[in-house]
Motif scaffolding. Sequence first.
Motif, PDB file in Angstrom:
ATOM      1  N   VAL A   2      -2.286   6.578  -1.332  1.00 14.38           N
ATOM      2  CA  VAL A   2      -1.442   6.839  -0.153  1.00 14.38           C
ATOM      3  C   VAL A   2      -1.138   5.565   0.636  1.00 14.38           C
ATOM      4  O   VAL A   2      -0.304   5.587   1.544  1.00 14.38           O
ATOM      5  N   ALA A   3      -1.817   4.467   0.308  1.00 12.16           N
ATOM      6  CA  ALA A   3      -1.732   3.261   1.134  1.00 12.16           C
ATOM      7  C   ALA A   3      -0.610   2.329   0.693  1.00 12.16           C
ATOM      8  O   ALA A   3      -0.417   2.088  -0.502  1.00 12.16           O
ATOM      9  N   ASP A   4       0.112   1.793   1.665  1.00 17.56           N
ATOM     10  CA  ASP A   4       0.977   0.646   1.423  1.00 17.56           C
ATOM     11  C   ASP A   4       0.202  -0.643   1.669  1.00 17.56           C
ATOM     12  O   ASP A   4       0.625  -1.712   1.217  1.00 17.56           O
ATOM     13  N   GLU A   5      -0.897  -0.526   2.358  1.00 17.74           N
ATOM     14  CA  GLU A   5      -1.780  -1.665   2.638  1.00 17.74           C
ATOM     15  C   GLU A   5      -3.192  -1.130   2.814  1.00 17.74           C
ATOM     16  O   GLU A   5      -3.404  -0.115   3.476  1.00 17.74           O
ATOM     17  N   MET A   6      -4.169  -1.817   2.224  1.00 14.65           N
ATOM     18  CA  MET A   6      -5.581  -1.481   2.398  1.00 14.65           C
ATOM     19  C   MET A   6      -6.253  -2.538   3.274  1.00 14.65           C
ATOM     20  O   MET A   6      -6.217  -3.730   2.953  1.00 14.65           O
ATOM     21  N   VAL A   7      -6.839  -2.093   4.372  1.00 14.20           N
ATOM     22  CA  VAL A   7      -7.585  -2.980   5.263  1.00 14.20           C
ATOM     23  C   VAL A   7      -9.027  -2.513   5.262  1.00 14.20           C
ATOM     24  O   VAL A   7      -9.344  -1.443   5.793  1.00 14.20           O
ATOM     25  N   VAL A   8      -9.897  -3.287   4.640  1.00  6.91           N
ATOM     26  CA  VAL A   8     -11.318  -2.933   4.581  1.00  6.91           C
ATOM     27  C   VAL A   8     -12.093  -3.905   5.459  1.00  6.91           C
ATOM     28  O   VAL A   8     -12.001  -5.126   5.278  1.00  6.91           O
ATOM     29  N   VAL A   9     -12.847  -3.364   6.413  1.00 11.48           N
ATOM     30  CA  VAL A   9     -13.689  -4.183   7.288  1.00 11.48           C
ATOM     31  C   VAL A   9     -15.143  -3.871   6.951  1.00 11.48           C
ATOM     32  O   VAL A   9     -15.597  -2.738   7.092  1.00 11.48           O
ATOM     33  N   MET A  42     -13.545   0.256  14.102  1.00 13.07           N
ATOM     34  CA  MET A  42     -12.267   0.836  13.698  1.00 13.07           C
ATOM     35  C   MET A  42     -11.103   0.119  14.373  1.00 13.07           C
ATOM     36  O   MET A  42     -10.068  -0.142  13.752  1.00 13.07           O
ATOM     37  N   ASN A  43     -11.255  -0.221  15.638  1.00 15.22           N
ATOM     38  CA  ASN A  43     -10.183  -0.918  16.344  1.00 15.22           C
ATOM     39  C   ASN A  43      -9.950  -2.319  15.775  1.00 15.22           C
ATOM     40  O   ASN A  43      -8.818  -2.809  15.762  1.00 15.22           O
ATOM     41  N   VAL A  44     -11.026  -2.967  15.294  1.00 15.40           N
ATOM     42  CA  VAL A  44     -10.874  -4.258  14.613  1.00 15.40           C
ATOM     43  C   VAL A  44     -10.004  -4.081  13.366  1.00 15.40           C
ATOM     44  O   VAL A  44      -9.095  -4.877  13.097  1.00 15.40           O
ATOM     45  N   LEU A  92     -10.392   1.102   6.358  1.00 15.79           N
ATOM     46  CA  LEU A  92     -11.643   1.632   5.827  1.00 15.79           C
ATOM     47  C   LEU A  92     -12.814   0.760   6.284  1.00 15.79           C
ATOM     48  O   LEU A  92     -12.766  -0.464   6.164  1.00 15.79           O
ATOM     49  N   LEU A  93     -13.875   1.405   6.802  1.00 14.35           N
ATOM     50  CA  LEU A  93     -15.088   0.694   7.185  1.00 14.35           C
ATOM     51  C   LEU A  93     -16.126   0.835   6.080  1.00 14.35           C
ATOM     52  O   LEU A  93     -16.329   1.933   5.547  1.00 14.35           O
ATOM     53  N   THR A  94     -16.791  -0.277   5.757  1.00 12.99           N
ATOM     54  CA  THR A  94     -17.841  -0.234   4.735  1.00 12.99           C
ATOM     55  C   THR A  94     -19.096  -0.949   5.218  1.00 12.99           C
ATOM     56  O   THR A  94     -19.038  -1.885   6.008  1.00 12.99           O
ATOM     57  N   HIS A  95     -20.213  -0.462   4.718  1.00 12.37           N
ATOM     58  CA  HIS A  95     -21.501  -1.154   4.856  1.00 12.37           C
ATOM     59  C   HIS A  95     -22.458  -0.545   3.830  1.00 12.37           C
ATOM     60  O   HIS A  95     -22.849   0.619   3.957  1.00 12.37           O
ATOM     61  N   ASN A  96     -22.792  -1.313   2.808  1.00 19.13           N
ATOM     62  CA  ASN A  96     -23.635  -0.806   1.725  1.00 19.13           C
ATOM     63  C   ASN A  96     -23.130   0.540   1.228  1.00 19.13           C
ATOM     64  O   ASN A  96     -23.862   1.531   1.174  1.00 19.13           O
ATOM     65  N   ILE A 150      -7.838  -1.664  12.793  1.00 19.70           N
ATOM     66  CA  ILE A 150      -6.476  -1.321  13.221  1.00 19.70           C
ATOM     67  C   ILE A 150      -5.700  -2.570  13.626  1.00 19.70           C
ATOM     68  O   ILE A 150      -4.511  -2.720  13.308  1.00 19.70           O
ATOM     69  N   ASP A 151      -6.360  -3.478  14.317  1.00 18.60           N
ATOM     70  CA  ASP A 151      -5.695  -4.716  14.749  1.00 18.60           C
ATOM     71  C   ASP A 151      -5.274  -5.585  13.569  1.00 18.60           C
ATOM     72  O   ASP A 151      -4.315  -6.363  13.666  1.00 18.60           O
ATOM     73  N   ARG A 152      -6.000  -5.489  12.457  1.00 17.26           N
ATOM     74  CA  ARG A 152      -5.672  -6.287  11.264  1.00 17.26           C
ATOM     75  C   ARG A 152      -4.577  -5.639  10.418  1.00 17.26           C
ATOM     76  O   ARG A 152      -4.074  -6.259   9.481  1.00 17.26           O
ATOM     77  N   ALA A 153      -4.242  -4.400  10.705  1.00 17.60           N
ATOM     78  CA  ALA A 153      -3.250  -3.687   9.897  1.00 17.60           C
ATOM     79  C   ALA A 153      -1.857  -4.283  10.098  1.00 17.60           C
ATOM     80  O   ALA A 153      -1.502  -4.730  11.193  1.00 17.60           O
ATOM     81  N   GLY A 154      -1.082  -4.243   9.038  1.00 22.47           N
ATOM     82  CA  GLY A 154       0.282  -4.763   9.105  1.00 22.47           C
ATOM     83  C   GLY A 154       1.312  -3.712   9.460  1.00 22.47           C
ATOM     84  O   GLY A 154       2.485  -4.037   9.658  1.00 22.47           O
ATOM     85  N   ASN A 155       0.894  -2.421   9.517  1.00 17.51           N
ATOM     86  CA  ASN A 155       1.800  -1.328   9.851  1.00 17.51           C
ATOM     87  C   ASN A 155       1.302  -0.610  11.101  1.00 17.51           C
ATOM     88  O   ASN A 155       0.102  -0.593  11.384  1.00 17.51           O
ATOM     89  N   ASP A 156       2.226  -0.015  11.824  1.00 16.21           N
ATOM     90  CA  ASP A 156       1.837   0.736  13.024  1.00 16.21           C
ATOM     91  C   ASP A 156       1.178   2.069  12.680  1.00 16.21           C
ATOM     92  O   ASP A 156       0.307   2.540  13.409  1.00 16.21           O
TER      93      ASP A 156
END
Length: 269
Positions: free
Chosen positions: A27-34, A65-67, A8-12, A69-75
């Motif tokens: 739905v998430a097994d892991e949440m990656v917020v950038v 988004m690619n940043v 998930l991308l956030t800004h304000n 994705i790279d931080r995600a622990g699942n494919d």
Amino acid sequence: MFTLSVCLLTHNSARLLREVLPPLIAVADEMVVVDSGSTDETLEICREFGITPFYHPYSMHGMQMNVAIDRAGNDWVLCMDSDEILDEQTVNFILALKAGEEPAKNKAWRLPRYWYVLGEQVRTLYPVSSPDYPVRLFNRQNARFNLRPVDDKVEGNVQSEKMPGHVRHDTFYTLHEVFNKLNSYTTRLVKYSPVQPSIMRGIISALGAFFKWYLFSGAWRQGRVGAVTGLYATLYSFLKYFKSWYQYPHTKQLKSEQDVDSQTQSLQK
């Protein structure tokens, strides 16, 4: 069965974040917020839900988004923006998908995304029609976001299917946001993509956009909101050429001089 990282991308993003997060967490097994430097309550709201965002300065949406994705622990990843809200049908589909056999790596799914402007559902918002169906759930080993400055998308060796449901894309909540993003998108487009500097081309493009995206699309039936989306399309089409003309006033002259030099060198050989 497979595990899923939600990126998930956030800004304000405080305005909608308490609506956006619960279905994603479901739905998430892991949440990656950038996050790209929020100054409102975005970070505090994330922490309320037990999420610690990562900071990364914003350049382009696809790169951000690619940043994530790279931080995600699942494919397997589901990539979302902070103005997109999953409905119950979409959530149930993703949960059932995860509970079944793991799909082939080249499988992907497209989000059923319905656009809302100033709180009202619209039929079009330049340059897309509503709903649109961007690829958002995929295996990161087979696909990535491209780096287009505007309207980026997932590219790779994937075969995609539509998800069911109605994902609310609640964009452009105020007139200020409309014109702010209009300015941001057209500036970014001129900076990173070749746009021929031409006032005449801008005028012709703007007139075409007005007829296509306001009159022929039926946006005029939506009153003030339709007028906003029609004006957005018209100004977007004009500004990308006008800004290019303003920023690169000597482009044609330089190209002409280069052509002359090239011809002179050819004659001298």
